[in-house]
Motif scaffolding. Structure first.
Motif, PDB file in Angstrom:
ATOM      1  N   GLU A  47      49.622  45.331  37.432  1.00 15.82           N
ATOM      2  CA  GLU A  47      49.826  44.781  36.094  1.00 15.82           C
ATOM      3  C   GLU A  47      48.714  45.286  35.178  1.00 15.82           C
ATOM      4  OE1 GLU A  47      49.620  40.567  36.761  1.00 15.82           O
ATOM      5  OE2 GLU A  47      47.499  40.633  37.283  1.00 15.82           O
ATOM      6  N   VAL A  48      49.007  45.292  33.875  1.00 22.52           N
ATOM      7  CA  VAL A  48      48.019  45.698  32.868  1.00 22.52           C
ATOM      8  C   VAL A  48      48.118  44.688  31.727  1.00 22.52           C
ATOM      9  CG1 VAL A  48      47.257  47.485  31.262  1.00 22.52           C
ATOM     10  CG2 VAL A  48      48.244  48.149  33.465  1.00 22.52           C
ATOM     11  N   PRO A  49      46.993  44.083  31.318  1.00 21.18           N
ATOM     12  CA  PRO A  49      45.679  44.140  31.969  1.00 21.18           C
ATOM     13  C   PRO A  49      45.698  43.365  33.303  1.00 21.18           C
ATOM     14  CG  PRO A  49      45.657  42.494  30.236  1.00 21.18           C
ATOM     15  CD  PRO A  49      46.996  43.150  30.154  1.00 21.18           C
ATOM     16  N   THR A  50      44.662  43.542  34.078  1.00 20.05           N
ATOM     17  CA  THR A  50      44.605  42.900  35.395  1.00 20.05           C
ATOM     18  C   THR A  50      44.302  41.409  35.243  1.00 20.05           C
ATOM     19  OG1 THR A  50      43.846  44.935  36.451  1.00 20.05           O
ATOM     20  CG2 THR A  50      43.388  42.858  37.597  1.00 20.05           C
ATOM     21  N   GLU A  51      45.244  40.613  35.737  1.00 21.71           N
ATOM     22  CA  GLU A  51      45.047  39.168  35.740  1.00 21.71           C
ATOM     23  C   GLU A  51      44.927  38.603  37.167  1.00 21.71           C
ATOM     24  OE1 GLU A  51      48.216  37.367  33.569  1.00 21.71           O
ATOM     25  OE2 GLU A  51      47.395  37.950  31.602  1.00 21.71           O
ATOM     26  N   HIS A  52      45.398  39.350  38.122  1.00 21.97           N
ATOM     27  CA  HIS A  52      45.413  38.862  39.507  1.00 21.97           C
ATOM     28  C   HIS A  52      44.888  39.913  40.479  1.00 21.97           C
ATOM     29  CE1 HIS A  52      48.518  36.441  37.441  1.00 21.97           C
ATOM     30  NE2 HIS A  52      48.197  35.479  38.320  1.00 21.97           N
ATOM     31  N   ILE A  53      44.328  39.443  41.531  1.00 23.37           N
ATOM     32  CA  ILE A  53      44.017  40.293  42.673  1.00 23.37           C
ATOM     33  C   ILE A  53      44.610  39.641  43.926  1.00 23.37           C
ATOM     34  CG2 ILE A  53      41.878  41.222  41.675  1.00 23.37           C
ATOM     35  CD1 ILE A  53      40.321  39.248  43.465  1.00 23.37           C
ATOM     36  N   VAL A  54      44.781  40.448  44.918  1.00 31.92           N
ATOM     37  CA  VAL A  54      45.261  39.942  46.210  1.00 31.92           C
ATOM     38  C   VAL A  54      44.151  40.141  47.236  1.00 31.92           C
ATOM     39  CG1 VAL A  54      46.942  40.190  48.071  1.00 31.92           C
ATOM     40  CG2 VAL A  54      47.676  40.419  45.686  1.00 31.92           C
ATOM     41  N   LEU A  55      43.770  39.034  47.899  1.00 34.65           N
ATOM     42  CA  LEU A  55      42.809  39.109  48.990  1.00 34.65           C
ATOM     43  C   LEU A  55      43.556  39.262  50.314  1.00 34.65           C
ATOM     44  CD1 LEU A  55      40.217  36.305  48.082  1.00 34.65           C
ATOM     45  CD2 LEU A  55      40.169  38.751  47.485  1.00 34.65           C
ATOM     46  N   THR A  56      43.089  40.185  51.133  1.00 35.14           N
ATOM     47  CA  THR A  56      43.658  40.376  52.465  1.00 35.14           C
ATOM     48  C   THR A  56      42.584  40.061  53.494  1.00 35.14           C
ATOM     49  OG1 THR A  56      45.153  42.114  51.699  1.00 35.14           O
ATOM     50  CG2 THR A  56      44.724  42.010  54.064  1.00 35.14           C
ATOM     51  N   ALA A  57      42.845  39.068  54.333  1.00 31.46           N
ATOM     52  CA  ALA A  57      41.908  38.669  55.386  1.00 31.46           C
ATOM     53  C   ALA A  57      42.469  39.122  56.728  1.00 31.46           C
ATOM     54  CB  ALA A  57      41.711  37.155  55.377  1.00 31.46           C
ATOM     55  N   THR A  58      41.732  39.951  57.432  1.00 26.59           N
ATOM     56  CA  THR A  58      42.184  40.495  58.725  1.00 26.59           C
ATOM     57  C   THR A  58      41.298  39.979  59.844  1.00 26.59           C
ATOM     58  OG1 THR A  58      42.938  42.511  57.615  1.00 26.59           O
ATOM     59  CG2 THR A  58      42.691  42.607  60.005  1.00 26.59           C
ATOM     60  N   ASN A  59      41.936  39.523  60.910  1.00 23.41           N
ATOM     61  CA  ASN A  59      41.204  39.032  62.072  1.00 23.41           C
ATOM     62  C   ASN A  59      40.666  40.220  62.868  1.00 23.41           C
ATOM     63  OD1 ASN A  59      40.239  37.824  64.386  1.00 23.41           O
ATOM     64  ND2 ASN A  59      42.171  36.882  64.992  1.00 23.41           N
ATOM     65  N   THR A  60      39.351  40.398  62.827  1.00 22.27           N
ATOM     66  CA  THR A  60      38.727  41.524  63.529  1.00 22.27           C
ATOM     67  C   THR A  60      38.103  41.099  64.860  1.00 22.27           C
ATOM     68  OG1 THR A  60      36.679  41.160  62.289  1.00 22.27           O
ATOM     69  CG2 THR A  60      38.245  42.749  61.375  1.00 22.27           C
TER      70      THR A  60
END
Length: 250
Positions: free
Chosen positions: A125-138
């Protein structure tokens, strides 16, 4: 002649008496043997009857013993089934407790900051209003990712807590197998240029333990170019296995 005849008669009488005596003795002897034989036969019959009775009693006792054993085994089996049912019920209750979303299950404890790697990507999207966090089990074992990311855009001691959006809470806790991810949608601004926005190059994310915020935090690099963040407008969604239309849109 008369004397001779008398002697003959007496001799004949004596022979007759002797014969009768022998016959009587023989009869008694036969009767005694017969009686003895009858008594012996009666004793043998009685013994056989006793033996038969003893055998029947033993068989009856054996049947009773088998029945008792079978009954005991049945009772033990029934008891075991009940115990198993209780055990199963206990396990079911544990699962129900876990499904509340507030506690980790016994099989998958709460993820700690050392178990998880978190990355951030801008939404399309423009402008940026959101981000997505990705949590990975390491880690090498399963863990439960509880609640939502505790985000601090700025100094972790003084930054404003980013509130969570209730409608994004999943019905069940997010259990991560080793190597698998979970996601959270995060609003960072309402768009446009705002003098209250601040540009961040990295930020901190903390996790939840079963009894509240966990110790330690994860430093997350902002996407290329940094993020313009409006802390007053920032909100975060809960951790989910995948982003959902509607529930994770805010």
């Amino acid at each position: 002649m008369r004397t001779h005849h008398k002697t003959t008669v007496l001799a004949a009488a004596a022979l007759t008496a002797l014969s009768l005596g022998l016959t009587a003795c023989g009869g008694e002897t036969g009767t005694g043997a017969k009686d003895a034989g009858s008594a012996s036969s009666s004793q043998q019959a009685a013994g056989a009857a006793d033996t038969t009775t003893g055998t029947d009693t033993g068989a009856t006792g054996g049947e009773a013993g088998s029945g008792d054993t079978a009954g005991s085994a049945g009772q033990a089996s029934a008891k075991g089934s009940t115990t198993g049912g209780s055990t199963s019920g206990g396990a079911g209750e544990t699962g129900t407790t876990g499904s509340s979303g507030g506690k980790a299950s016994a099989e998958a404890p709460a993820c700690a900051h050392g178990d998880i790697k978190i990355t951030a990507a801008k939404a399309d999207e423009v402008p940026t209003e959101h981000i997505v966090l990705t949590a990975t089990n390491t880690s090498g074992s399963s863990c439960t990712l509880l609640q939502y990311p505790l985000i601090a855009f700025g100094d972790i001691q003084t930054a404003k807590d980013v509130p969570a959006v209730a409608k994004s809470k999943p019905a069940a806790p997010v259990v991560l197998q080793p190597g698998t991810p979970a996601y959270a949608n995060v609003r960072v601004a309402l768009g446009g240029v705002d003098e209250e926005n601040k540009v961040v190059k990295s930020f901190n994310v903390n996790l939840f333990a079963a009894d509240g915020p966990a110790e330690g935090s994860i430093v997350v690099d902002a996407p290329a170019g940094g993020l313009a963040v409006d802390e007053a407008a920032a909100k975060t969604g809960y951790w989910t296995h995948e982003l959902r239309n509607g529930a994770d849109e805010f």
